[in-house]
Scaffold this motif. Sequence first.
Motif, PDB file in Angstrom:
ATOM      1  N   LEU A 107       0.917  -1.323   0.043  1.00 52.09           N
ATOM      2  CA  LEU A 107      -0.129  -0.241  -0.500  1.00 52.09           C
ATOM      3  C   LEU A 107       0.736   1.250  -0.104  1.00 52.09           C
ATOM      4  N   SER A 108       2.009   1.256   1.005  1.00 54.66           N
ATOM      5  CA  SER A 108       2.562   2.119   1.161  1.00 54.66           C
ATOM      6  C   SER A 108       3.287   3.089   0.006  1.00 54.66           C
ATOM      7  N   ALA A 109       4.184   1.951  -0.816  1.00 52.49           N
ATOM      8  CA  ALA A 109       4.673   1.627  -2.439  1.00 52.49           C
ATOM      9  C   ALA A 109       3.348   2.535  -3.845  1.00 52.49           C
ATOM     10  N   ARG A 110       1.643   2.107  -3.261  1.00 53.50           N
ATOM     11  CA  ARG A 110       1.045   2.710  -4.415  1.00 53.50           C
ATOM     12  C   ARG A 110       0.597   3.518  -4.381  1.00 53.50           C
ATOM     13  N   ILE A 111       0.716   3.731  -2.619  1.00 55.96           N
ATOM     14  CA  ILE A 111       0.563   5.549  -2.975  1.00 55.96           C
ATOM     15  C   ILE A 111       1.539   6.449  -2.895  1.00 55.96           C
ATOM     16  N   SER A 112       2.421   6.373  -2.689  1.00 56.46           N
ATOM     17  CA  SER A 112       4.169   6.648  -2.634  1.00 56.46           C
ATOM     18  C   SER A 112       4.108   7.427  -4.080  1.00 56.46           C
ATOM     19  N   ASN A 135       7.594   8.708  -5.337  1.00 53.49           N
ATOM     20  CA  ASN A 135       8.003   7.736  -4.527  1.00 53.49           C
ATOM     21  C   ASN A 135       9.026   8.825  -3.741  1.00 53.49           C
ATOM     22  N   LYS A 136       8.232   9.966  -3.161  1.00 48.06           N
ATOM     23  CA  LYS A 136       9.429  11.054  -2.573  1.00 48.06           C
ATOM     24  C   LYS A 136       8.881  10.715  -0.589  1.00 48.06           C
ATOM     25  N   TYR A 137       8.484   9.460  -0.767  1.00 48.77           N
ATOM     26  CA  TYR A 137       7.654   9.251   0.795  1.00 48.77           C
ATOM     27  C   TYR A 137       7.390   7.987   1.239  1.00 48.77           C
ATOM     28  N   ARG A 138       7.531   7.607   2.469  1.00 47.98           N
ATOM     29  CA  ARG A 138       7.154   6.295   3.371  1.00 47.98           C
ATOM     30  C   ARG A 138       6.991   6.706   4.478  1.00 47.98           C
ATOM     31  N   PHE A 139       5.366   5.843   4.074  1.00 48.61           N
ATOM     32  CA  PHE A 139       3.978   5.979   4.738  1.00 48.61           C
ATOM     33  C   PHE A 139       4.474   5.086   5.424  1.00 48.61           C
ATOM     34  N   ILE A 140       3.699   5.660   6.957  1.00 47.04           N
ATOM     35  CA  ILE A 140       3.207   4.115   7.773  1.00 47.04           C
ATOM     36  C   ILE A 140       1.839   4.897   8.275  1.00 47.04           C
ATOM     37  N   PHE A 141       1.180   3.633   8.628  1.00 41.49           N
ATOM     38  CA  PHE A 141      -0.553   3.559   8.971  1.00 41.49           C
ATOM     39  C   PHE A 141      -0.944   2.941  10.408  1.00 41.49           C
ATOM     40  N   PHE A 142      -2.007   3.460  10.527  1.00 37.91           N
ATOM     41  CA  PHE A 142      -2.734   3.605  11.985  1.00 37.91           C
ATOM     42  C   PHE A 142      -4.119   3.734  12.345  1.00 37.91           C
ATOM     43  N   GLN A 143      -4.224   2.770  12.888  1.00 44.30           N
ATOM     44  CA  GLN A 143      -5.822   2.797  12.327  1.00 44.30           C
ATOM     45  C   GLN A 143      -6.758   4.129  13.576  1.00 44.30           C
ATOM     46  N   ASP A 144      -6.255   4.702  13.937  1.00 37.89           N
ATOM     47  CA  ASP A 144      -7.105   6.340  14.606  1.00 37.89           C
ATOM     48  C   ASP A 144      -6.293   7.059  14.858  1.00 37.89           C
ATOM     49  N   LYS A 145      -6.417   8.175  14.129  1.00 38.61           N
ATOM     50  CA  LYS A 145      -5.951  10.155  14.249  1.00 38.61           C
ATOM     51  C   LYS A 145      -5.474  10.333  15.364  1.00 38.61           C
ATOM     52  N   SER A 146      -5.724   9.659  16.398  1.00 45.33           N
ATOM     53  CA  SER A 146      -4.767   9.998  17.687  1.00 45.33           C
ATOM     54  C   SER A 146      -3.879   9.664  17.940  1.00 45.33           C
ATOM     55  N   SER A 201      -3.966  16.081  -3.404  1.00 46.51           N
ATOM     56  CA  SER A 201      -4.471  17.744  -3.991  1.00 46.51           C
ATOM     57  C   SER A 201      -3.060  18.112  -4.285  1.00 46.51           C
ATOM     58  N   PHE A 202      -1.619  17.666  -4.329  1.00 47.77           N
ATOM     59  CA  PHE A 202      -0.293  17.951  -5.196  1.00 47.77           C
ATOM     60  C   PHE A 202       0.315  17.590  -5.778  1.00 47.77           C
ATOM     61  N   GLU A 203      -0.768  17.022  -6.271  1.00 46.01           N
ATOM     62  CA  GLU A 203       0.971  15.413  -7.250  1.00 46.01           C
ATOM     63  C   GLU A 203       1.839  16.144  -7.922  1.00 46.01           C
ATOM     64  N   ASN A 204       1.923  17.453  -8.651  1.00 47.15           N
ATOM     65  CA  ASN A 204       2.465  17.898  -9.519  1.00 47.15           C
ATOM     66  C   ASN A 204       3.386  18.780  -8.588  1.00 47.15           C
ATOM     67  N   GLY A 205       3.416  18.684  -7.633  1.00 38.49           N
ATOM     68  CA  GLY A 205       4.386  19.674  -6.581  1.00 38.49           C
ATOM     69  C   GLY A 205       4.194  20.951  -6.291  1.00 38.49           C
ATOM     70  N   PRO A 206       4.749  21.564  -5.456  1.00 40.99           N
ATOM     71  CA  PRO A 206       5.603  21.171  -4.289  1.00 40.99           C
ATOM     72  C   PRO A 206       5.317  20.297  -2.841  1.00 40.99           C
ATOM     73  N   PHE A 207       6.327  19.553  -3.282  1.00 43.42           N
ATOM     74  CA  PHE A 207       6.531  18.878  -2.099  1.00 43.42           C
ATOM     75  C   PHE A 207       6.582  19.489  -0.325  1.00 43.42           C
ATOM     76  N   ILE A 251       6.189  10.794   5.694  1.00 45.45           N
ATOM     77  CA  ILE A 251       7.092  11.267   5.431  1.00 45.45           C
ATOM     78  C   ILE A 251       8.671  11.282   4.496  1.00 45.45           C
ATOM     79  N   GLY A 252       8.948  12.333   4.320  1.00 44.15           N
ATOM     80  CA  GLY A 252       9.869  12.865   3.340  1.00 44.15           C
ATOM     81  C   GLY A 252      11.068  12.465   3.021  1.00 44.15           C
ATOM     82  N   SER A 253      11.338  11.126   2.325  1.00 40.30           N
ATOM     83  CA  SER A 253      13.217  10.737   2.213  1.00 40.30           C
ATOM     84  C   SER A 253      14.302  10.849   2.755  1.00 40.30           C
TER      85      SER A 253
END
Length: 347
Positions: A60-65, A70-81, A198-204, A225-227
């Motif tokens: 999932l991280s690779a798909r959205i990055s 591919n400028k980000y590494r994504f980590i996931f949670f089940q709640d915002k807090s 909302s910003f796929e063309n940057g800036p990032f 998180i930015g690489s």
Amino acid sequence: MDFSIFNTLTPDKGSYLRDESGKKYQDLTSGGGLFPLGYDGVSITGDFPPAASEKELDRLSARISSKLQNKYRFIFFQDKSTALSVLSEFLSSRTDAVYCCEPSLLKLFPGSRFYYPWTCESCSLRPDTCGAFCTTRLDQELDFLKIDRTRFTLMASFLRDFPVAQLPDTYAKYLSGKKSLLIFDEADFFQQTGTLFSFENGPFPDLIMGGESWGNGLPFYFLGIGSHLKSDCLISVPVSPQIIRRVEQNLEIASQQDLEHKIVFFSHKLNLLRDCAITGLYSSGLFALLVMDREKQEKVLDKCRNYGLIVAIDHFGRGIRLSPMLTSSEEEIAQGIDILREIFSKI
């Protein structure tokens, strides 16, 4: 926003809910919030299964990055807090002040302060004259408090700021040369640009927060998180594989919608409201703000509910927020805006 009406309604199908008497209500506002894909299949019954595997999370991280070069590494949670607590700890050694436009976040971040991007005490700029968020007040505060320009964080919330299309460049330009951190919050809402972010063309930005819309009613959140940032200490918390799979399905459904055509149609229908008794109209994608005074906002809200239409006052009380769901048909969008036109003709 006033969500009290949702406490008396139950999800039906698509963009509709029902009350206890069986009356149907079209939701013309939650598409830009937690339910971009409507109310079909918004819950998972039973207990959540064990945590998703590292392979599932990486997929999932690779798909959205890939959408962000591919400028980000994504980590996931089940709640915002939990995500915000992790972010707060991450920022604690990197910043002396966090400026954000959502008061509820202030207690979570070290040295955090509230800023309202549209109103400046010294120049009284508004969206219709400014065209982008005013930095004068923020600069004055940074100078007064003697905050190091290299050790403050600006948290931009796309869902609350207008005009959305101009924000990435505006924020990046403001922080240029300051070497400060920029966080984009709620930048995952499809409605505003018709794209995954909302910003796929940057800036990032340096970090990204969001994901609630991708869950479409299920508990899901991410941090990107930015690489260029050292973040080995940040790892995902256990997330149900069923939720991960549902998020992947939701992203696939969203990608199959003819959003470009639907956005053009929505914009065309919005133009019919320009001759109504409103102060201003701002829109981006499937997201719009009808600016009007507070008294008129309350009248519109009440009459809409009588007509079986749900709209909402935006977070800053500027006007009525419209955001149809991605899966809403053109007929449903037209019906909702026609109801608004009829209401405006009577108030």
